[in-house]
Design an enzyme around this catalytic site. Structure first.
Site, PDB file in Angstrom:
ATOM      1  N   GLU A  46      -5.479  -8.699   0.898  1.00 26.24           N
ATOM      2  CA  GLU A  46      -6.204  -8.318   2.114  1.00 26.24           C
ATOM      3  C   GLU A  46      -7.650  -8.064   1.767  1.00 26.24           C
ATOM      4  O   GLU A  46      -7.944  -7.361   0.802  1.00 26.24           O
ATOM      5  CB  GLU A  46      -5.666  -7.010   2.741  1.00 26.24           C
ATOM      6  N   GLU A  88       0.811  -1.231   0.000  1.00 25.14           N
ATOM      7  CA  GLU A  88       0.000   0.000   0.000  1.00 25.14           C
ATOM      8  C   GLU A  88       0.841   1.276   0.000  1.00 25.14           C
ATOM      9  O   GLU A  88       0.371   2.339   0.407  1.00 25.14           O
ATOM     10  CB  GLU A  88      -1.004   0.000   1.174  1.00 25.14           C
TER      11      GLU A  88
END
Ligand SMILES: *[C@@H]1O[C@H](CO)[C@@H](O)[C@H](O)[C@H]1NC(C)=O
Ligand SMILES: *[C@@H]1O[C@H](CO)[C@@H](O)[C@H](O)[C@H]1NC(C)=O
Ligand SMILES: *[C@@H]1O[C@H](CO)[C@@H](O)[C@H](O)[C@H]1NC(C)=O
Ligand SMILES: *[C@@H]1O[C@H](CO)[C@@H](O)[C@H](O)[C@H]1NC(C)=O
Ligand SMILES: CC(=O)N[C@H]1CO[C@H](CO)[C@@H](O)[C@@H]1O
Length: 438
Positions: free
Chosen positions: A235, A124
């Site tokens: 995720e 991320e």
């Protein structure tokens, strides 16, 4: 391994073991902590075979560059690994990740390498430098050019080692991958790791009833820019407690619904995934699926797919795959409820390639599309409408064919194919210049 080959393997899920597991933070964990969590995950009631661990760093908590204890714990518990190197740091700090990676290869050799599914450079990092990430105060990120450089450094380190054949990629959020400023990162990856939480999509209509659709819409948007690279879900999850987020309500019931709609659908489609998270009692919001080894809700997937409720609204799930020259792209999906509308899957193959799309189930309408370019084959089969488009628009070039099989209703062949064939029950439409045999 070439991206096109991985795309093929990703599609041929029936023949290969699917990877399923959880994310594991490094903070406060040692060998015993990792080993006990890996054993808990593998034995979790209802959850079938959650025997993979995604890590965020190669470095053991509390050390500068010592290999994370998760590696030894994974070897001892036969847990496969999606390795991570933390990349939102300058070169001298990133060097510690590289040192730990090198040590892991030297210390554990093939016992370690045999468990490695892939290596993610970063997590991320691009989200955190995007306007949304900055507005959320998400912390230090990394720029695309530095990530590309770091990916190259990891490739250099694994060259000629037991990890040489392992795919190297990057984990980020869907809107990062669809941002063309980050295209260079994608083109340097063998796989894309997708973190996707409808719970946090407050700008969208995100009640639990829409969460599964939001998830797979995001997945498909990433598939459209992935250039045939496999997309792993690194995720996702839904909290059992925590604040309301847009229209998303954190509750045990909603977490159970999300598990059925997303985790079970991923399992059904054969997409590799690492759920967030095994346990996080006390966190707010709390995404953990278990507490002290006991599931907080039923983790057994319904025998059909995640989309099993009677619904009057149209639901569409899609998957797509692209292939390079002389390769095959396969996309498949299914819709099992008789009251839901439409599973659309498509496969697109380049020159010299073939595309196959299938849809299973008994939906009122399932639309299956396969498209192939010149010198290639497209085949589509499904229980509703099946579209097979073979060949270029230029005419009936040699070697182009399209096949549509529909056991339910209608088959439609379009394009200028030299050969169209299929077995159908229902309406047959042939459009374009085509010689066909049924
Ligand atoms: C797109 O990506 C670039 C590079 O990562 C970033 O600077 C920019 O803010 C991103 N734009 C949006 C709208 O997320
Ligand atoms: C899954 O099956 C159980 C029992 O058959 C049912 O109660 C539950 O509503 C189903 N869940 C979903 C999301 O369809
Ligand atoms: C679901 O839809 C089917 C087909 O329309 C119908 O026969 C069935 O009774 C419905 N079930 C429920 C629980 O509404
Ligand atoms: C299902 O799709 C068909 C064809 O597109 C449409 O006519 C019909 O209204 C849809 N049904 C529902 C329940 O959405
Ligand atoms: C080797 C090769 O032709 N690779 C191409 C495969 O397809 C993707 C997406 O279309 C391209 O970006 C690659 O260059």
């Amino acid at each position: 391994m070439k991206a096109s080959l991985l795309a093929l393997l990703g599609g041929a899920s029936a023949a290969l073991a699917q990877v399923r597991g959880f994310n594991y933070a490094s903070q406060g964990q040692d060998y015993n902590g990792f080993a006990s969590q890996f054993k808990t995950a593998a034995a979790l009631a209802g959850a079938d075979d959650f025997t993979s661990a995604r890590l965020y760093t190669m470095i053991q908590d509390g050390t500068t560059d010592t290999v994370i204890d998760a590696i030894q714990a994974a070897i001892d518990t036969k847990t496969t690994l999606l390795l991570g190197l933390w990349a939102s740091s300058p070169q001298d700090t990133f060097n510690n990740e590289l040192t730990a990676l090198k040590s892991a290869i030297q210390q554990y050799g093939s016992a370690f390498a045999d468990l490695v599914v892939g290596i993610s450079v970063g997590s991320e990092d691009l989200y955190r430098i995007s306007p949304i990430g900055i507005a959320q105060g998400s912390g230090v990120g990394q720029t695309p050019d530095v990530l590309v450089d770091y990916i190259g450094q990891v490739r250099d380190i694994i060259k000629g080692t037991a990890l040489a054949s392992k795919p190297v990629g990057h984990v980020d959020t869907w809107n990062v991958f669809t941002n063309s400023s980050n295209a260079e990162v994608i083109s340097n990856c063998d796989f894309l790791g997708l973190d996707e939480y409808p719970y946090y999509q407050t700008a969208d209509d995100n009640p639990i009833g829409n969460a599964g659709d939001l998830f797979f819409e995001a997945y498909d948007k990433v598939a459209n820019v992935a250039g045939g690279r496999p997309i792993w879900v690194t995720e996702s999850g839904w909290p059992t407690s925590g604040p309301v987020s847009g229209e998303a309500v954190a509750s045990v019931d909603n977490a159970e619904t999300y598990w059925q709609d997303v985790a079970c659908e991923l399992e059904h489609r054969g997409i590799d995934f690492w759920w967030y998270i095994l346990a996080d009692a006390g966190a707010t919001p709390s995404f953990g699926v278990s507490n002290n080894g006991v599931p907080l809700y039923n983790l057994a997937c319904n025998a059909t797919s995640g989309h099993t409720s009677n619904s009057t609204s149209s639901t569409s799930t899609t998957s797509s795959a692209a292939a390079n020259s002389s390769s095959t792209a396969t996309a498949s999906g299914s819709q099992t409820s008789s009251t839901l509308n439409g599973t659309a899957t498509s496969a697109i193959g380049g020159s010299g390639s073939s595309g196959t799309a299938t849809a299973a189930g008994s939906a009122i309408t399932s639309t299956v599309v396969a498209t192939a370019s010149a010198g290639s084959t497209a085949s589509a089969s499904g229980t509703g409408f099946s579209f097979a488009t073979g060949g270029s628009s230029g005419g009936s070039s040699a070697g182009e064919s399209g096949t549509a099989t529909s056991t339910g209703a209608n088959a439609v062949y379009t394009g200028a194919a030299s050969k169209v064939e299929g077995s159908i029950a229902g309406l047959v439409i042939v459009a374009g210049v085509a010689a066909f045999a049924l």
